[in-house]
Design an enzyme around this catalytic site. Structure first.
Site, mmCIF file in Angstrom:
data_model
loop_
_atom_site.group_PDB
_atom_site.id
_atom_site.type_symbol
_atom_site.label_atom_id
_atom_site.label_comp_id
_atom_site.label_asym_id
_atom_site.label_seq_id
_atom_site.Cartn_x
_atom_site.Cartn_y
_atom_site.Cartn_z
ATOM 1 N N CYS A 20 0.851 -1.191 0.000
ATOM 2 C CA CYS A 20 0.000 0.000 0.000
ATOM 3 C C CYS A 20 0.884 1.238 0.000
ATOM 4 O O CYS A 20 1.912 1.294 0.678
ATOM 5 C CB CYS A 20 -0.898 -0.012 1.237
ATOM 6 S SG CYS A 20 -1.827 1.509 1.507
ATOM 7 N N CYS B 198 -7.334 0.034 8.592
ATOM 8 C CA CYS B 198 -6.076 0.782 8.484
ATOM 9 C C CYS B 198 -5.674 1.219 9.879
ATOM 10 O O CYS B 198 -6.463 1.876 10.584
ATOM 11 C CB CYS B 198 -6.263 1.990 7.573
ATOM 12 S SG CYS B 198 -4.805 3.059 7.465
ATOM 13 N N GLN C 245 -8.302 19.522 9.723
ATOM 14 C CA GLN C 245 -6.983 18.978 9.997
ATOM 15 C C GLN C 245 -7.100 17.465 10.127
ATOM 16 O O GLN C 245 -8.114 16.935 10.572
ATOM 17 C CB GLN C 245 -6.396 19.583 11.272
ATOM 18 C CG GLN C 245 -6.101 21.068 11.176
ATOM 19 C CD GLN C 245 -4.971 21.402 10.197
ATOM 20 O OE1 GLN C 245 -4.222 20.534 9.771
ATOM 21 N NE2 GLN C 245 -4.868 22.680 9.843
ATOM 22 N N ASP D 178 -2.820 30.134 7.123
ATOM 23 C CA ASP D 178 -2.833 28.673 7.013
ATOM 24 C C ASP D 178 -3.242 28.299 5.590
ATOM 25 O O ASP D 178 -4.333 27.776 5.353
ATOM 26 C CB ASP D 178 -3.798 28.070 8.030
ATOM 27 C CG ASP D 178 -3.764 26.545 8.025
ATOM 28 O OD1 ASP D 178 -2.812 25.972 7.465
ATOM 29 O OD2 ASP D 178 -4.706 25.938 8.566
ATOM 30 N N CYS E 99 1.406 23.071 5.520
ATOM 31 C CA CYS E 99 1.506 21.621 5.342
ATOM 32 C C CYS E 99 2.615 21.272 4.354
ATOM 33 O O CYS E 99 2.762 20.101 3.985
ATOM 34 C CB CYS E 99 0.173 21.047 4.869
ATOM 35 S SG CYS E 99 -0.410 21.717 3.299
#
EC number: 2.1.1.190
Length: 421
Positions: free
Chosen positions: A68, A145, A245, A340, A366
């Site tokens: 994966c 997961c 987020q 942001d 990010c």
């Protein structure tokens, strides 16, 4: 062709790097100090075996790791992992010519990822959902997961049930699932227009699957319970498919850094505000002006603010900050500016902040690369980068968040680089 390689360091995407006769060779899943056998094709190596293992190697948490493409670093022990992610930020700043202290990595995984996007495809005539294999368009079906929050445990099965109703129409799908206070919020993308019969089928499926909300390309088909998320003192219902987020702990960590940096500010601009993760917390201590291009996100913020007691005045403005950044005369009325932006960064807005008198800017990013690019603009204008904190809410991936605090010394408060006297 198989070669024996000695790995010297980790790359920014988590690959082990060896120095080959013609330059670096990138070997996924190899660690510094290891001697490995790899099949080498140009600068890429496929790990065949580890001849000498590093003490920093650990067992992977997921049996699909290596197949994966969702995770790159489950094999990296915590100490090396934290140093690697911090170094991604250090190297991005160095590339931009900025030398500054970078804090240790903040672990913000918390309970796990609260939002996830599954890819859905037909495999041998049956609906399958999962993630793409590394560097491939091949789907790796998943049943669970380990990096997802407990509230998403049933999400793969529910996404598969929805996909089975749609995939026979021949279009691949993306299905976003979000853990909320009301239950699962799911948004289906890729179908295009749906006729009334399919819409009714999906509405009934949402009831059967006990979804809080089901949307199609951002259009709400049914909302059975408000899919709210807590943001400081407020409960916010984001628009379908809206940005949150990745982890609740990540949002808390980022917001704590932002509100701490803004302590003492009386009037704050929250730019690229989304549906208010910073604005709603900042409004407990200051007047806030929240600016965002998405009208639906700001509407969600406004609804939450109206229903929350104890907030100082909070105003909003729909504005494309890439095309129309706030100008110096607009910025000068604020004591602090919070940014942001998405992964592309905020270059145009950073240039206007550089020309302004605003004494404090807090950048949340990010992408360390675009963060460093924008930081260079502010530093060249005389602002000081006084704090840099990397925050990890994307465990086992190469992604890392950055919070940077910029202050303007008194002698620079009336003049940015190329700015006004």
């Amino acid at each position: 062709m198989a070669e024996t390689l000695t790995i010297t360091r980790l790359g920014a995407r988590g690959d082990g790097i060896a120095e080959g006769p013609h330059g670096p060779v990138y070997v996924p899943f190899a660690l510094p100090g290891e001697v490995v056998t790899a099949e080498v094709d140009g600068e890429r190596g496929r790990l065949v075996s580890v001849e000498t293992a590093s003490a920093d190697r650990q067992a992977a948490e997921c049996p699909l790791f290596g197949h994966c493409g969702g995770c790159a670093a489950q094999h990296v022990a915590p100490q090396l992992y934290g140093a690697w992610k911090r170094d991604i930020v250090v190297q991005a700043l160095a590339h931009a010519g900025i030398e500054t202290d970078v804090s240790p990595l903040v672990d913000a995984h918390g309970a796990g990822r609260r939002r996830v996007t599954f890819h859905a495809r037909l495999i041998e005539g049956k609906a399958a959902v999962g993630f793409m294999a590394a560097r491939s368009h091949a789907l790796v079906p998943i049943a669970q997961c380990p990096v997802l929050a407990p509230g998403l445990a049933a999400a793969p099965d529910k996404a598969r049930a929805l996909a089975a109703l749609i995939l026979p129409r021949g279009k691949p799908l993306d299905i976003q699932a979000t853990e909320t206070l009301g239950g699962l919020d799911m948004d289906i993308r890729g179908l295009g227009k749906a006729d009334d019969r399919l819409r009714m089928t999906l509405v009934e499926a949402a009831r059967t699957l006990d979804l809080a909300r089901l949307s199609l390309h951002g259009e709400i088909l049914i909302e059975r319970r408000p899919p709210a998320a807590t943001m400081g003192p407020a409960a916010v219902v984001p628009p379908p498919g809206g940005f949150l987020q990745a982890t609740a702990a990540g949002e808390e960590a980022l917001a704590a850094l932002v509100t701490e940096a803004c302590a003492g500010a009386r009037h704050v601009a929250d730019l690229f505000a989304g549906c208010g993760p910073f604005a709603l917390r900042l409004a407990r201590q200051a007047k806030v002006h929240a600016v965002e291009n998405g009208a639906e996100a700001l509407a969600a913020l406004q609804r939450a603010a109206r229903n929350t007691q104890g907030l100082k005045p909070l105003t909003t403005e729909v504005r494309d900050l890439f095309r129309r950044p706030l100008l110096p005369l607009e910025l000068d009325r604020f004591d602090a500016v919070v940014l942001d932006p998405p992964r592309a960064g905020a270059e145009a807005q950073a240039r206007q902040i550089a020309l302004s008198k605003v004494p404090l800017a807090i950048s949340v990013s990010c992408d360390p690369g675009t963060f460093a690019r924008d930081a260079r603009i502010l530093v060249e204008a005389g602002m000081q980068l006084t704090r840099v904190v990397p925050v990890d809410q994307f465990r086992y991936t190469h992604h890392v968040e950055v919070v940077g605090v910029f202050t303007r010394p008194a002698k620079h408060k009336n003049k940015g680089k190329g700015g006004r006297p």
